[in-house]
Design a protein around this motif. Structure first.
Motif, PDB file in Angstrom:
ATOM      1  N   GLU A  31       0.832  -1.209   0.000  1.00 47.39           N
ATOM      2  CA  GLU A  31       0.000   0.000   0.000  1.00 47.39           C
ATOM      3  C   GLU A  31       0.868   1.260   0.000  1.00 47.39           C
ATOM      4  O   GLU A  31       1.861   1.352   0.722  1.00 47.39           O
ATOM      5  CB  GLU A  31      -0.913  -0.001   1.230  1.00 47.39           C
ATOM      6  N   ASN A 459      -5.049  -6.174 -21.110  1.00 46.65           N
ATOM      7  CA  ASN A 459      -5.351  -5.861 -19.715  1.00 46.65           C
ATOM      8  C   ASN A 459      -4.752  -4.519 -19.334  1.00 46.65           C
ATOM      9  O   ASN A 459      -3.595  -4.227 -19.668  1.00 46.65           O
ATOM     10  CB  ASN A 459      -4.782  -6.949 -18.804  1.00 46.65           C
ATOM     11  N   PRO A 461      -3.732  -2.551 -16.191  1.00 47.95           N
ATOM     12  CA  PRO A 461      -3.523  -2.367 -14.760  1.00 47.95           C
ATOM     13  C   PRO A 461      -3.859  -0.931 -14.365  1.00 47.95           C
ATOM     14  O   PRO A 461      -3.730  -0.008 -15.173  1.00 47.95           O
ATOM     15  CB  PRO A 461      -2.034  -2.659 -14.575  1.00 47.95           C
ATOM     16  N   ALA A 462      -4.292  -0.775 -13.137  1.00 47.61           N
ATOM     17  CA  ALA A 462      -4.585   0.576 -12.645  1.00 47.61           C
ATOM     18  C   ALA A 462      -3.362   1.463 -12.832  1.00 47.61           C
ATOM     19  O   ALA A 462      -2.229   1.021 -12.640  1.00 47.61           O
ATOM     20  CB  ALA A 462      -4.984   0.519 -11.173  1.00 47.61           C
ATOM     21  N   ASP A 464      -0.401   3.513 -12.220  1.00 49.97           N
ATOM     22  CA  ASP A 464       0.424   3.606 -11.012  1.00 49.97           C
ATOM     23  C   ASP A 464       1.891   3.679 -11.437  1.00 49.97           C
ATOM     24  O   ASP A 464       2.218   3.582 -12.620  1.00 49.97           O
ATOM     25  CB  ASP A 464       0.189   2.405 -10.091  1.00 49.97           C
ATOM     26  N   ASP A 489      -1.001  -7.357  -4.324  1.00 48.58           N
ATOM     27  CA  ASP A 489      -2.069  -7.361  -5.312  1.00 48.58           C
ATOM     28  C   ASP A 489      -1.829  -6.285  -6.377  1.00 48.58           C
ATOM     29  O   ASP A 489      -1.402  -5.163  -6.076  1.00 48.58           O
ATOM     30  CB  ASP A 489      -3.427  -7.111  -4.649  1.00 48.58           C
ATOM     31  N   VAL A 490      -2.095  -6.652  -7.626  1.00 46.79           N
ATOM     32  CA  VAL A 490      -2.063  -5.694  -8.740  1.00 46.79           C
ATOM     33  C   VAL A 490      -3.477  -5.610  -9.298  1.00 46.79           C
ATOM     34  O   VAL A 490      -4.036  -6.612  -9.766  1.00 46.79           O
ATOM     35  CB  VAL A 490      -1.089  -6.151  -9.848  1.00 46.79           C
ATOM     36  N   ARG A 491      -4.063  -4.438  -9.228  1.00 47.44           N
ATOM     37  CA  ARG A 491      -5.453  -4.269  -9.657  1.00 47.44           C
ATOM     38  C   ARG A 491      -5.528  -4.049 -11.169  1.00 47.44           C
ATOM     39  O   ARG A 491      -4.916  -3.125 -11.696  1.00 47.44           O
ATOM     40  CB  ARG A 491      -6.092  -3.093  -8.922  1.00 47.44           C
ATOM     41  N   GLU A 493      -7.592  -2.730 -13.933  1.00 41.02           N
ATOM     42  CA  GLU A 493      -8.685  -1.755 -14.007  1.00 41.02           C
ATOM     43  C   GLU A 493      -9.741  -2.166 -15.023  1.00 41.02           C
ATOM     44  O   GLU A 493     -10.940  -1.976 -14.810  1.00 41.02           O
ATOM     45  CB  GLU A 493      -8.101  -0.393 -14.368  1.00 41.02           C
TER      46      GLU A 493
END
Length: 513
Positions: A31, A459, A461-462, A464, A489-491, A493
């Motif tokens: 985080e 895909n 990814p968010a 970042d 975790d890898v979100r 999106e």
């Protein structure tokens, strides 16, 4: 600032072409806790002290690093930092996007090919040279790589070449500074032996063999030999053998030195550990949690397609670089010099903002009604055409519309990345999942058109800072003492889907030749 009693903090640093980013991170979860960023100067040659200043500014923006227990630096690859015996910077660092050493890259390939042909080798001297380079270090020299820049200095600045005591990379140098080292007075020990690096960044130099974990000083001697002979002299060999090169640490091995407490870990008992760090592309792969079957396409200043392989990948043509990753595996990679700046060029020509460019591009049809852009604005690395320029073809009086130009620029950028992806696939690396990241991936038009150009779902990814996340994850790994990196975790999106339009890529392939 006092040390947190609730969680263990680590820091990931991304010292990229454009800026320095510092991400203070929860070691257990990944985080984000705090973040800072500072700009780097523009250009293809930079005084490394600018990186140090930017790091300090970014760390201050991130609330300081007094409570950080481990830190790692991910950095732009291939940049050449030359130090003298006192740790002084001899000349501005030549960066990956400095293509002035293209002639030296060609000379190194030719020199490697001069020896008589052995069984299984190509007959052509240049093809044989590329083949031998790939066998030696996983990649064939191009103007981006560190060794070609060393050769350039040997030929054009012999007085600077004579002063070289150590050669390192941007992330190596910044890690060394974080440990508290730097220039010293005449006669004092600069502790050049405290320089360290990792397999991923070292594998982008053209003088490190990642498969066998060893430097090839004979290749450095070849580069330092400023005349046209292929065999280094005894004197040049002696110089190459005397140079300090950063110690190559294993992926989860802490550096033998800790951070200067005035820089990081002031409030941490025992001090702040420094992790090996790594090249930016390998760090991004670590930040994304990539495994075999994944390919990332990163649209930043450059465009990069990279996959994960358990074994070394050798491309005899030299188009795909057989780099190492940050986990002990390998990272076959193809890189273009021209990335998201292609979109900036389109905005400039059409006089629109990013949203306006998206609207125009999506109003056109697949193939931009016949207009094709080959986007080699600043020359190109994949394919290796350092002197190339961009071309627009297929224009008629009927298709000369702003929408078609916008579409051609977006499609041209994506097609250049499809080139990279197909090269990697051709070497046997499975591609089951595409991860699209980088500043260019924020574009609605790029996201929408990507599946049709790349030929499969994409895909997202968010958004970042995945290089900084990868560096923080490595720092947490070193701090844990475990054999495997922590799972963060890898979100994802969204997953972009769409009808494939192979004719667009076929037209592009025909236009670029």
């Amino acid at each position: 600032m006092t040390q947190s009693t609730e969680r263990t903090l680590v820091a990931g640093v991304d010292t990229s072409t454009q800026s320095c980013k510092v991400r203070v991170t929860d070691a257990a979860t990944g985080e984000l806790v705090r973040f800072g960023q500072a700009k780097h100067p523009d250009g293809t040659t930079i005084n490394p002290e600018c990186w140090w200043t930017a790091f300090q500014e970014a760390a201050a923006q991130a609330g300081g690093l007094d409570d950080v227990q481990a830190i790692a630096v991910g950095g732009q690859q291939h940049g050449m930092v030359l130090l003298d015996q006192q740790g002084n910077i001899i000349r501005d660092a030549m960066l990956w996007n400095d293509t002035s050493s293209a002639p030296q890259a060609a000379e190194l390939i030719e020199k490697m090919g001069w020896a008589p042909t052995a069984d299984g080798e190509p007959d052509d001297v240049l093809a044989r040279g590329r083949f031998r380079w790939v066998q030696a270090v996983g990649s064939s020299p191009v103007a981006s790589y560190t060794l070609t820049k060393v050769a350039w200095v040997a030929q054009h600045e012999p007085e600077n070449a004579a002063r070289i005591a150590a050669i390192c990379l941007p992330h190596d140098w910044l890690s060394w500074r974080i440990a508290g080292y730097g220039p010293v007075a005449e006669g004092e020990d600069a502790h050049l032996d405290a320089l360290f690096t990792d397999r991923s960044d070292a594998s982008g130099t053209s003088y490190y063999d990642a498969a066998n974990n060893q430097y090839r000083r004979d290749l450095i001697a070849m580069a330092l030999q400023s005349d046209a002979t292929g065999t280094p002299s005894d004197a040049t060999t002696e110089i190459a053998n005397s140079l300090t090169l950063p110690t190559v640490l294993q992926p989860n091995q802490a550096a033998p030195v800790k951070a200067d407490p005035n820089i990081a870990g002031r409030n941490v008992p025992g001090g702040c550990l420094i992790a090996p760090g790594g090249g930016d592309n390998a760090m991004a792969a670590l930040g994304l949690g990539m495994t075999e079957g994944d390919v990332s396409i990163s649209l930043g200043t450059s465009g990069v397609a990279a996959a994960v392989s358990a074994t070394p990948v050798y491309d005899p043509t030299g188009a795909v670089s057989g780099f190492a990753d940050c986990t002990g595996h390998f990272l076959p990679l193809a890189c273009t010099i021209n990335g998201s700046r292609i979109l900036d060029a389109a905005r400039m020509i059409l006089d629109v903002d990013y949203e306006g460019l998206n609207t125009l591009a999506l109003a056109s049809k697949p193939g931009a009604c016949g207009i094709t852009l080959v986007p080699y604005f600043d020359g190109e690395r994949t394919p290796n055409r350092p002197d190339a320029t961009a071309t627009l073809s297929g224009m008629t009086l009927q298709n000369m519309h702003r929408e078609n130009f916008a579409r051609a620029f977006v499609e041209g950028m994506l097609c250049s990345q499809r080139d990279c992806m197909e090269l990697i696939r051709s070497l046997g690396s499975p591609i089951d999942r595409i991860l699209l990241i980088g500043g260019g991936a924020k574009s609605t038009a790029v996201r929408t058109l990507a599946p049709s150009i790349l030929g499969m779902d994409v895909n997202m990814p968010a958004t970042d800072e995945y290089v900084a996340i990868g560096a923080a994850r490595q720092a947490a790994w070193v701090l844990s003492g475990e054999q495997q990196a922590p799972r963060w975790d890898v979100r994802i999106e969204s997953t972009q889907t769409g009808k494939s339009h192979p004719a667009v890529y076929e037209a592009y392939a025909a236009a670029r030749g």
